[in-house]
Every structure is written in structure tokens, then in C-alpha cells.
Enzyme design. Structure first.
Site, short mmCIF file in Angstrom:
data_model
loop_
_atom_site.label_atom_id
_atom_site.label_comp_id
_atom_site.label_asym_id
_atom_site.label_seq_id
_atom_site.Cartn_x
_atom_site.Cartn_y
_atom_site.Cartn_z
N CYS A 64 0.87 -1.17 0.00
CA CYS A 64 0.00 0.00 0.00
C CYS A 64 0.91 1.22 0.00
O CYS A 64 2.12 1.09 -0.06
CB CYS A 64 -0.83 0.03 1.27
SG CYS A 64 -1.65 -1.52 1.63
N ARG A 123 1.09 1.89 -6.19
CA ARG A 123 1.36 0.91 -5.14
C ARG A 123 0.11 0.14 -4.73
O ARG A 123 0.20 -0.84 -3.99
CB ARG A 123 1.90 1.61 -3.89
CG ARG A 123 3.21 2.31 -4.10
CD ARG A 123 3.62 3.01 -2.84
NE ARG A 123 3.97 2.06 -1.79
CZ ARG A 123 5.17 1.56 -1.62
NH1 ARG A 123 6.15 1.92 -2.43
NH2 ARG A 123 5.43 0.71 -0.66
N TRP A 157 -3.77 -1.79 -1.24
CA TRP A 157 -3.79 -2.97 -2.11
C TRP A 157 -3.94 -4.13 -1.14
O TRP A 157 -3.03 -4.43 -0.37
CB TRP A 157 -2.49 -3.06 -2.89
CG TRP A 157 -2.47 -4.12 -3.93
CD1 TRP A 157 -3.01 -4.06 -5.18
CD2 TRP A 157 -1.87 -5.41 -3.84
NE1 TRP A 157 -2.78 -5.21 -5.86
CE2 TRP A 157 -2.09 -6.06 -5.07
CE3 TRP A 157 -1.17 -6.10 -2.84
CZ2 TRP A 157 -1.63 -7.35 -5.33
CZ3 TRP A 157 -0.71 -7.37 -3.10
CH2 TRP A 157 -0.95 -7.98 -4.34
N ASN A 163 1.30 0.37 5.98
CA ASN A 163 1.75 -0.35 4.78
C ASN A 163 2.62 -1.51 5.25
O ASN A 163 3.63 -1.29 5.91
CB ASN A 163 2.58 0.59 3.90
CG ASN A 163 3.32 -0.16 2.80
OD1 ASN A 163 2.83 -1.17 2.31
ND2 ASN A 163 4.48 0.33 2.42
N GLY A 164 2.21 -2.73 4.93
CA GLY A 164 2.99 -3.89 5.33
C GLY A 164 2.08 -4.98 5.86
O GLY A 164 0.87 -4.99 5.59
N GLU A 180 10.33 -11.85 -21.50
CA GLU A 180 9.94 -10.52 -21.03
C GLU A 180 8.80 -9.95 -21.88
O GLU A 180 7.86 -9.36 -21.37
CB GLU A 180 11.17 -9.59 -21.04
CG GLU A 180 10.90 -8.12 -20.82
CD GLU A 180 10.20 -7.78 -19.51
OE1 GLU A 180 10.07 -8.66 -18.63
OE2 GLU A 180 9.76 -6.63 -19.36
N LYS A 228 5.06 -8.69 -20.54
CA LYS A 228 4.52 -7.34 -20.77
C LYS A 228 3.10 -7.44 -21.32
O LYS A 228 2.20 -6.74 -20.86
CB LYS A 228 5.37 -6.56 -21.78
CG LYS A 228 6.63 -5.90 -21.32
CD LYS A 228 6.51 -4.85 -20.27
CE LYS A 228 6.48 -5.44 -18.89
NZ LYS A 228 7.69 -5.56 -18.16
N GLU A 264 0.55 -8.69 -18.59
CA GLU A 264 0.17 -7.82 -17.47
C GLU A 264 -0.64 -6.60 -17.88
O GLU A 264 -1.49 -6.16 -17.11
CB GLU A 264 1.37 -7.45 -16.58
CG GLU A 264 2.44 -6.62 -17.21
CD GLU A 264 3.56 -6.28 -16.20
OE1 GLU A 264 4.68 -6.09 -16.65
OE2 GLU A 264 3.30 -6.21 -14.99
N HIS A 299 8.21 -30.25 -29.49
CA HIS A 299 8.08 -31.23 -28.40
C HIS A 299 6.75 -31.06 -27.67
O HIS A 299 6.58 -31.54 -26.55
CB HIS A 299 9.27 -31.09 -27.45
CG HIS A 299 10.58 -31.37 -28.12
ND1 HIS A 299 10.99 -32.64 -28.46
CD2 HIS A 299 11.53 -30.53 -28.60
CE1 HIS A 299 12.15 -32.58 -29.09
NE2 HIS A 299 12.50 -31.29 -29.19
N LYS A 356 2.87 -1.70 -8.13
CA LYS A 356 4.22 -1.42 -8.61
C LYS A 356 5.29 -2.01 -7.71
O LYS A 356 6.27 -2.57 -8.18
CB LYS A 356 4.40 0.10 -8.71
CG LYS A 356 5.77 0.55 -9.21
CD LYS A 356 5.94 0.22 -10.67
CE LYS A 356 7.30 0.62 -11.21
NZ LYS A 356 7.57 -0.06 -12.49
#
Ligand code: M6R
Length: 606
Positions: free
Chosen positions: A2, A27, A74, A100-101, A479, A483, A486, A502, A601
Site C-alpha cells: 500500500c 502501489r 492494495w 503499509n505492510g 519478457e 509485458k 500484465e 516437443h 508497482k
């Protein structure tokens, strides 16, 4: 995960806090709330959903306050509802908390508090903190917070208010990030730099265990309740650096910033065509002692690590394992004092990566971090730090951080190689000559986006998209697929092209979108054959090609020719059209590009 913003000063606390929270939306964004004290009375207003819901609600309130705490959430414990939103209050309503945590022992604490007669209205871990502080409260908020923290286990950054002490704000951090900004007219505390930047460039990076008592100015106490001095640092980022500057989204702004980001990244690493990593340099003796390297990171940073592994093995011949941070610490890795642990983290706050760093240090490894955030937790704990210098990355999808992470790892590998005579000066000069041309080459790609927009329009309604490549191209498509997943919510899967036959090739049918990357000269014929295999089964191939794969110009649906470079540097170019494709596809689908669902993020919980 958060974000919090707390303020005490002479300005309108509501505005300062809401502006700060807007910059923290990356966040978390499933609910938001504030507590503000106006004339001795505390008002707490919170709403589920985006910050805009809270802002709309606040229009109905006439609050004149110079002190307050705010939160953007979040969810980790409890659904994203109004009740579970922060701030959370003590039973008597006197204490208000933003957090936050995660409080690991919240269940035990909650049970004990219920036995003592307290009650709870939310299903969050945070409410326990508010109740615990009120239990210890005896007219002195500082004393109550200092007592309560001794009972808490876990990671937390807190903002605390008591209605009975309307001139006092207390904040503390334990593992979760919290930065104290000092302004001419008060103090502002936030989870990251952009949340403070409008008001100040002078900050203190609070250390683990630090508690700030903002009553008359501010006083910082360490975890043993001793008053401590912490150095004020000047932040060089401007607020403009952290805002959209005319782009529709942060993601596209950050994609387009890559020529500059790579130049900035190189600026303090390659000076007069010589590598100079300053304080992060390793001596020849230090390098020769290393017999094993782990690169450890999460998500995109982990994928940058794939390229890092390739570079270190190619240039230094030291064996490298690239590990996912959340796996690393529980996998009993073989570490000793001859191990080098390279952590890669844009934010420098990712909980799993931080835990991996600590695990490595515990076993005697030398640690070096590649990070974008100077002063972040991992930066402060690692032995050496290499800064990406990409500037603030706000979009949840990492773009410029990735390319600068790859660049930083590449340069570190070259530095190791030249110092241990694994590479000749001549060869190094050739590579550096190519490296310094990269910003211009990235710009050429950015000037050529029409064809990518066209393909994005076509794939937007597909359920699945495949990405294929070999060698370094395989690392690059991993990568690329992340992208697309998400930001467009399309199922995208990456494959080593040689593996298709295969199993995976069974999924290819008429018009299946396949993004094929083919840049590696040594294996180009093999890659081309693999691409032809999917084309002959009807795939609609977007071929991202280097200099030697003209054969695909005829057979692929879209042929995208990258500017020339040497094989080992292609990953920095191939990812650009991949990033653009993800962005434009998300745009075509009308999605929230910068804040994809379920993501945040900075992942500061394990
Ligand atoms: O801040 P970090 O680099 O440690 O973050 C690691 C990942 O969470 C991050 O790269 C994530 O995978 C991005 N959303 C990918 O775009």
C-alpha cells in the site's frame, strides 16, 4: 502493499495528502482513506475503489486541517471494502492508523485483545495496531506507540494520530519503506519520493526501526527509543520527472524515455570510453575470488537477470545461476564467502529480493544490487550498488527499468572481464563503441510504431498469443510475453523455439498470433526453421528480426527489422517493439494501462 502519506504543517493537510496519494496510486488502488484533525476533532473518511471515489466524497466535507494521515490500499488481509480501508480506529475512536505492510502475529494479538474486552470491525491486520496503541495509551501517544511496537512482528510503515493530542503525528518504519520530507512549513512522510516531491527535495531515508515524533518540529527515535540524528539528503528528481509530461500514460512515456534512460545509465559507468563503476567497482583480487554468481530478482528484474547470466558467462566464464527471489531463499542455495550475489530491483524494496539479500549476507556472500532507487532498502543493505539511473518509473509494467538493468549487468560483466583479462582491450573497445550507439537505435525503433499499432489492433481479441526465440532471443520473448500479459490480460506464453515440436506446436492453428524474435546470428538458420514451422501451420507471425534473417521478410505476416547491432546487445533493442505491442494492445482494449488489475508497482510483501 500500500502507500501512506502523512502531513503536519501550515498547509491544508487534506490537499497535501491527496496529492501525495495520487503519486502513490501505482502501489495499490483498491481503496483509500484519510484521517484529518480539525479543531480538535478527528474526521476519518474512507472509500473502496480508486482514489477518485475518496476525492469525490471529500468534496462534501468542509475540513480545515493542518494534520492528517492518508492511505492507498492494495488488499492483503480482507476484501477491498469501505470497512477494510484505512485508516483504522481504536475502539474508542481516539487513535487512527494507516499502515503499509503486514503484521505477522496479528491473529495472536487479536485473540488476546478480544479476551481483554476489545472488539474489531474489520478483517485487517492493521486494526490490531490501532487497538493495541489505545490499550497502552495513557495521555502520551509517543509512549503508547513505543510500547505497542514491541508487541508487533512483521513489516510495517505506520502513520498514527490521536484525537486527544491534535498537534502530534507519529510515524514509524520497520521493513516497509517510509521517507521523511522536510519543508519550510512542516513535515510530510510518504512511502516513496514522488509522494513528497511537490513540497520538498530535502528528505531523510528513515532506517529500519526509526520512529518520528512530529510535535514540535520532528524528533527521530531508533528501535531502542534513543533519539538519533539522520542525515538530510537532497533529491535530484523534479516533480516533472515523476509526471506524465503530455503522454497519455506513464507506460508509453517511460517506453519513449529509454534513449535517455540508457544514456543516463551509461553516463556514470562509461567515462571516456572506459568502464568506471566508482564505489561499486570490484578489484581484480575480489573478482578472482568469486567462483559462483547468483543473480536474484523478481518478475521483469528476474528476466533482466537472464541476460545478465548470459553476459557474465560469456565474458567472464564464471558460472551463474539466475534465480527467482521467492524461490532462492527457501532453496538452500550453496553460498559461501566466494559467492557473489547480484540483486536486481527497480524499486529496491521488493520483499523477496530483500530477503534473498539478507540470506546471502548471512552465509558470507558479497552482495551487489542493481537498482533504480538510491536510498532504497536493498541499496542500503547491499555491499555495493549500481544505479540504473532510469528516473522514476511509475507505470506498473516495467520498461525503462528493464533495459537499464540489462545495461547495468552488461557493463558489470564487461568490467569483470577486462579486469581479469578475459577480454582484450580491443574487443572491449568494439563493444563499448556499439553500446554508445544504442540510444540512437532505440530512438529509430520508437520512430517506427505504425506497424506495431496495426498488429495490436489485430491481436486484441485473441485469447492466446505465443512468443518464440532461441538463445538470447528466448530470454527476450519471456519478457515480451510478461509485458503483454500484465497490461492486456491476454494469455501470452513464451517458448524456446526449438522446443515447439516437443509439444507446443499442437496449439498453433490458422491465424494464431506468434511473435518471433530472430536476431542471433550463430543460430539464425535454426530460428528461421522454427518460425517457418509455425507459419506453415497457419500462424500469423510478427517477426522481430536482426540483420541476417531476411528470409522471414516474405513468409512472415509482419516483418519488423531492428537496427543493426552486435548479437549480445540485441536484447536491449528487441524488447522495445515488444513493450510497444503490449502498450498498444492494452490501449486497443481500453484497459487501465498504468494500473493493471490485481497488480501493484512495488511488492513489499512476500
Ligand atoms: O521493483 P522490482 O524491480 O524489484 O520489482 C520486481 C517485479 O515486481 C517487477 O519487475 C514486475 O514484474 C513488473 N510489474 C513487471 O513489469
Amino acid at each position: 502493499m500500500c502507500g501512506i502519506v502523512c502531513y503536519k504543517g501550515s498547509l491544508d493537510a487534506k490537499n497535501v495528502i491527496i496529492e501525495g496519494l495520487e503519486r502513490l496510486e501505482y502501489r495499490g488502488y483498491d481503496s483509500a482513506g484519510v484521517s484529518l484533525i480539525d479543531n480538535g476533532k478527528m474526521e476519518t473518511i474512507k472509500r473502496s475503489g480508486k482514489l477518485s471515489n475518496l476525492k469525490d466524497t471529500l468534496k462534501d466535507y468542509k475540513i480545515n486541517s493542518n494534520i492528517g494521515i492518508g492511505h492507498i490500499r492494495w488488499a492483503t488481509h480482507g476484501a477491498p471494502t469501505d470497512i477494510n480501508s484505512h485508516p483504522h480506529l481504536s475502539n474508542d475512536g481516539n487513535i487512527s492508523i494507516v499502515h503499509n505492510g503486514i503484521i505477522e502475529n496479528f491473529k495472536e494479538l487479536k485473540d488476546e485483545l478480544i479476551e481483554e474486552g476489545y472488539h474489531f470491525v474489520s478483517s485487517t491486520d492493521t486494526e490490531v495496531i490501532a487497538v493495541l496503541i489505545s490499550k497502552y495509551y495513557n495521555g502520551d501517544l509517543l509512549e503508547a506507540v513505543q510500547k505497542a511496537r514491541k508487541d508487533l512482528k512483521g513489516s510495517y510503515a505506520l502513520g498514527v494520530l490521536a484525537q486527544s493530542e491534535p498537534d502530534r503525528l507519529i510515524c514509524l518504519r520497520e521493513e516497509s519503506p517510509l521517507i521523511l520530507g522536510i519543508t519550510d512549513n512542516g513535515v510530510i512522510l510518504g512511502s516513496d519520493i514522488p509522494s513528497l516531491l511537490k513540497y520538498t527535495n530535502n528528505v531523510i531515508y528513515l532506517e529500519n526501526g526509526d520512529l518520528v515524533d512530529c510535535k514540535n518540529g520532528y524528533t527521530i527515535y531508533d528501535s531502542n527509543d534513543n533519539v538519533v540524528d539522520r542525515e538530510i539528503k537532497e533529491i535530484k528528481w523534479s516533480l516533472e520527472d515523476a509526471s506524465k509530461e503530455g503522454y497519455d500514460h506513464f507506460m508509453i512515456k517511460e517506453i519513449f524515455e529509454q534513449p535517455k534512460a540508457i544514456s543516463d545509465c551509461l553516463r556514470n559507468k562509461v567515462i571516456d570510453k572506459k568502464i568506471d563503476l566508482g564505489d561499486a567497482s570490484f578489484s581484480k583480487e575480489e573478482i578472482e575470488k568469486i567462483n559462483r554468481i547468483y543473480i536474484v530478482a523478481c518478475g521483469t528484474a528476474n528476466y533482466a537477470g537472464n541476460i545478465g547470466k548470459y553476459c557474465f558467462e560469456k565474458f567472464t566464464q564464471i558460472p551463474v545461476t539466475n534465480e527467482i527471489a521467492s524461490e532462492f531463499r527457501y532453496a538452500d542455495p550453496i553460498i559461501d564467502e566466494n559467492t557473489l550475489l547480484i540483486l536486481v530491483s527497480q524499486s529496491g524494496e521488493t520483499a523477496d529480493t530483500l530477503a534473498a539479500l539478507r540470506e546471502g549476507k548471512k552465509h558470507g556472500a558479497t552482495t551487489v544490487v542493481v537498482t533504480n532507487v538510491v536510498g532504497s532498502s536493498i541499496d542500503r543493505e547491499a555491499d555495493k550498488s549500481i544505479y540504473c539511473l532510469a528516473g522514476p518509473e511509475i507505470a506498473v509494467a516495467s520498461t525503462k527499468a528493464y533495459t537499464t538493468q540489462v545495461m547495468s549487468l552488461y557493463i558489470l560483466a564487461l568490467d569483470f572481464a577486462i579486469k581479469t583479462n578475459k577480454i582484450s582491450q580491443e574487443k572491449l573497445d568494439d563493444i563499448l563503441n556499439e553500446i554508445i550507439k544504442l540510444p540512437q537505435k532505440i530512438q529509430e525503433i520508437l520512430d517506427n510504431t505504425d506497424i506495431i499499432k496495426k498488429y495490436a489492433k489485430e491481436i486484441k481479441d485473441y485469447e492466446s498469443v505465443f512468443y518464440i526465440g532461441r538463445g538470447l532471443d528466448y530470454y527476450s520473448v519471456i519478457e515480451g510475453a510478461l509485458k503483454l500479459k500484465e497490461v492486456s490480460y491476454i494469455h501470452a506464453e513464451s517458448f524456446a523455439a526449438g522446443e515447439l515440436k516437443h509439444g507446443t506446436i499442437a496449439l498453433i492453428e490458422k491465424d494464431t498470433p506468434v511473435i518471433a524474435v530472430a536476431t542471433q546470428e550463430k543460430i539464425i538458420d535454426k530460428t528461421i526453421s522454427n518460425v517457418e514451422e509455425v507459419i506453415s501451420r497457419g500462424a500469423k507471425v510478427f517477426a522481430i528480426c536482426g540483420k541476417s534473417c531476411e528470409k522471414l521478410e516474405e513468409s512472415s505476416y509482419i516483418y519488423y527489422r531492428l537496427p543493426d547491432t552486435i548479437d549480445s546487445l540485441y536484447p536491449i533493442l528487441t524488447v522495445i517493439p515488444e513493450q510497444l505491442l503490449a502498450y498498444y494492445t492494452s490501449l486497443e482494449k481500453g484497459l487501465d494501462v498504468d494500473k493493471p488489475r490485481n497488480l501493484a508497482k512495488s511488492v513489499t510483501v512476500e
